[in-house]
Structures are given as C-alpha cells and as structure tokens.
Scaffold this motif. Structure first.
Motif: not given
Length: 281
Positions: A57-70, A150-158
């Motif tokens: 939900q937090m990522i979706e809200k942030e994505n609506m404000a400004s794209s998180l693609k990449g 789903r959000h077209r992001m990159k998983l840098r590390r855990i």
C-alpha cells in the motif's frame, strides 16, 4: 537507465511495522521524510503477511505521487525473520564456493531440514576471519521478488537488521572484544566480536522483562565463549526501548547507540513513530 539516476527506496520491514524512505536521484539528490506504518498482526499467520500488505500500500501510494519505475528497493529485515549461525575461521577452505558450502552445512547442523525452504547468504567471503551466515524463508523472498516485479522496480538487496546496524557503527568500536546487541519488540539479537572474528550469536524471542532476559542471555553466551573479561563492553541499539534500566555493577558496561558522530539511518525505527501511514517521523 543509469544506476546513478535511479531513485532508491529503503525499507525497514518488521512484524507490526514498516518504515520507508525514498531518495530522489538526479543532479540534486534529495531524501523524502520517513513514512512509518505501525499495525497489528495475527499470531496464527506468517508474521510478515500483514507487513507485506502495508508495504504494498505504501509503495502504491508513493507510485501514484511519483513513478517508481526502475527504482531500487533495499529492504532491511527484522531479526524476527532471520536465522543466523557463526562460521568460524576455516584455514582449509580455499575459496568462496567452499565457504558457502560449509556455511550451508553449519546452518543444517543447527536448524536441520528446515534449511531446504530457506534462502541462505553469508556476510563476506574471507574464510580466514570467519563469517556470519543468515537465512530467510524462500516464501518471503519470493514475495519481495513478486512485489518489485509488479511495480517494475529493482530489488537491490535484502539485508539483516543485525549486520546492517553493525556495519553502521562498527568503525567507532575500538575494543578488541565487545558485544553488539539489537533489541526489537519481543526480540533480542546479539553477537560477540573478538580479535577481529565473529565468536557467537544469539537471536531469541523475549517473553518477560527485556532487562532480565538480556542479562541472562549475555551471561549464558559469555559462558559459551569460554572466557570472560572482568568488565565486558556491550554496544546496544534499542530505538524502541528508550527507557531500559540496565545495571552498572554486574560486570557489563553498556553503551547505547547511536553515537553523536554516526546517526541512525533514516529508514531505521526510531523512538518516535508515526501511528498512521500518512504520518512522518
């Protein structure tokens, strides 16, 4: 897209809470305020499921404000979700592959067949100094991969909370032997570091008084190490327990983090936490 131009999302992921900070990259890098979500979780389900829903939900809200693609996602994972073993120095090991195989063997010695369902990693690749081995469930790892897809992001590390916090402050520790302890709600995790080597680790649930269980755990691990200094140095990170009442006459010298010179990373939990998704700390 150049790595230099990718936005970065840093997340602290724990049972009952998620903290998120976004760094906007560009000619003038800037960091957004931390967003913190505190929530309950059901004891009869996987502890990470509610936190994963909140993160989505937090990522979706942030994505609506400004794209998180990449954008790159870095997740600091609570010690609740991680299992550790110390891999002592192995002079006969000749390379990273052998070290990783031995770390898997040590994990299986401690945790048995459960390791088959885990993703295992090691903190470094120096067999002569020893290493720390950490594991998380394959289900949780797969959920993080699906989230970024789903959000077209990159998983840098855990990264484990324990080792990330250790790396943040270890350069300021001048002691040849010391304990490093991270305390979370209902959880304490500690390591013994001596003569540039990992010596022991404990990651346990806290059921009663944190002060009582911390001292008992330190005493037990000191016995397990086979040696104890008259005064043992303990560096303590307990941002959600600011009022700990620890003794000064039991052979333990406590130093609370953070230090003045090295602050807490912004996405780490803090003393003051927002109670709603829209709140900022």
């Amino acid at each position: 897209m150049s790595l230099l131009w990718r936005d970065r999302i840093q997340v602290f992921f724990a049972p009952g809470r998620v903290d998120m900070v976004r760094t906007f990259r560009g000619t003038k890098s800037r960091q957004s305020p931390r967003i913190s979500q505190v929530h309950g979780y059901l004891q009869d389900t996987a502890m990470w499921k509610r936190s994963l829903q909140q993160l989505e939900q937090m990522i979706e809200k942030e994505n609506m404000a400004s794209s998180l693609k990449g954008a790159e996602l870095i997740i600091t994972l609570s010690n609740h979700f991680i299992r550790y073993v110390v891999v002592s120095p192995q002079q006969e090991i000749t390379g990273p592959a052998e070290l990783f195989a031995y770390a898997n063997f040590r994990m299986r010695e401690v945790y048995g067949e459960r390791v088959d369902d885990w993703i295992v990693s090691i903190s470094d690749e120096d067999p002569y100094q020893g290493t720390l081995c950490a594991a998380i469930t394959r289900d949780l790892y797969s959920e993080f991969e699906a989230l970024v897809s789903r959000h077209r992001m990159k998983l840098r590390r855990i990264e484990p909370y324990l080792t990330t916090a250790f790396d943040q402050w270890c350069q300021s520790f001048n002691d040849k032997r010391f304990w490093f302890v991270v305390i979370e709600p209902e959880r304490l995790c500690m390591i013994l570091f001596s003569n540039s080597e990992w010596k022991g680790i404990r990651n346990q649930r806290v059921v009663h008084s944190i002060e009582t269980e911390l001292l008992a755990a330190l005493e037990q691990e000191a016995i397990n190490s086979g040696y104890r200094e008259p005064i043992e140095q303990v560096y303590l990170l307990a941002p959600e327990n600011p009022d700990l009442n620890l003794p000064t006459d039991k052979g333990w010298q406590f130093a609370c983090l953070p230090t003045e010179k090295i602050p807490v990373p912004l996405h780490f939990p803090s003393f003051s936490v927002a109670d709603s998704e829209a709140g900022h700390a």
